[in-house]
Design an enzyme around this catalytic site. Sequence first.
Site, PDB file in Angstrom:
ATOM      1  N   ASP A 215     -11.571  24.572   2.891  1.00 51.97           N
ATOM      2  CA  ASP A 215     -12.638  24.517   3.894  1.00 51.97           C
ATOM      3  C   ASP A 215     -12.884  25.879   4.529  1.00 51.97           C
ATOM      4  OD1 ASP A 215     -11.262  21.975   3.569  1.00 51.97           O
ATOM      5  OD2 ASP A 215     -12.590  21.204   5.116  1.00 51.97           O
ATOM      6  N   THR A 216     -11.787  26.509   4.958  1.00 50.34           N
ATOM      7  CA  THR A 216     -11.905  27.795   5.651  1.00 50.34           C
ATOM      8  C   THR A 216     -12.520  28.849   4.751  1.00 50.34           C
ATOM      9  OG1 THR A 216      -9.961  27.273   7.003  1.00 50.34           O
ATOM     10  CG2 THR A 216     -10.631  29.584   6.870  1.00 50.34           C
TER      11      THR A 216
END
Length: 412
Positions: A215-216
């Site tokens: 996600d990051t």
Amino acid sequence: MKNVRSLKPKEPEPREPGGLPRREPVTARYSDPVVDVVVPVFNEEKDLEPSVRRLHAHLRETFPYPFRITVADNASTDRTPQIAARLAAELPEMEWMRLLEKGRGRALHAAWSHSPAPVLAYVDVDLSTELAALLPLVAPLISGHSDIAIGTRLAASSRVVRGPKREITSRCYNALLRSTLAVGFSDAQCGFKAVRRDVADQLLPLVQDTGWFFDTELLVIAERAGLRIHEVPVDWVDDPDSRVDILPTALADLRGIARVGGALARGTLPPAGLRRGDSGATPGGSFTQLVRFAAVGAVSTLGHLLLYMALRPVTGAQAANALALLVCAMANTAANRRLTFGFRGRGGALRHQGRGLVVFLIGLALTSGALAGLHQAMPSAAHHTELAVLVVANLVATLLRFLLLRLWVFRA
């Protein structure tokens, strides 16, 4: 892959100069699901069925668009695959796929890559996030307003119930991202996100992580490419039976931050050519550049005058002007590089400073020439007269500086 419909060939997307698709609203021409909600799972035989039925009921009753639920099973060893297969046979809007390797990022990458839906979302199987936020999450993507949407538990209007350990861990992680990678989004790991498929097609091949850092990394690449990230405040209740092992996950995240930070420092993230070209919305827009340049220039001019007044009694007028202008010019180039023209990392920094030095010498010639002309015409000119002449000369030098920075120093 089982119970997955045949995939339609993707129509060519209109492109912007930066290589990314132009934002277009999702129209009624999509007879297939508009939104594909992926639920990545690993050994979730207890929570899978009640969560999927709850999600399906919510979408059936409240969602105004055709939808699909895709359960992405990444190498479960319990009864999760059997439960997923049974639910897919019973619920017409649900499908499932099975991967032979673990990794939430790997599951999302596979499910999103194979989905024909124009908007791709995912939710954690525990449904900790209130489902009422799902429509506000995907609506900006359907309308074409934004490229990515994320739920945030850190907004003032969010209502979050979780223990102090998870609260502290989450806030420390996001603070670390802001301090090391200079991100602008507030909550990187809330399991509630969506992305336009045309954008996912460009970003997914660039994301290396297959675990929780997925996600990051996706968000950092998207933000650096100038994509619009929409944040939705969410209500969130912690799942006490979470499968997340905090220590190994934290160590993997730190390695991911170091890897992505290194790519940013080298100037290789995002790759050249991957930038959103919206006029006025990113550092590339002329009006935005002018506003930011003016703000940086105002601070630089004030700093130059203060340094000049401090140095003049010691060095004399010309030396004080030269030293003050040199210090402020280097700071000005660095600030404009980052804030006005959107360059990040170390790539090209020395070249930019070298060209900035040439622009400084031109400015020095203008301001020093103005002072020399004043002293030639008025040998006993007062300090306030010198300052007034410097202000006018700086205004001329500033206009010339902006043109040179835009057309030469930071030319794309």
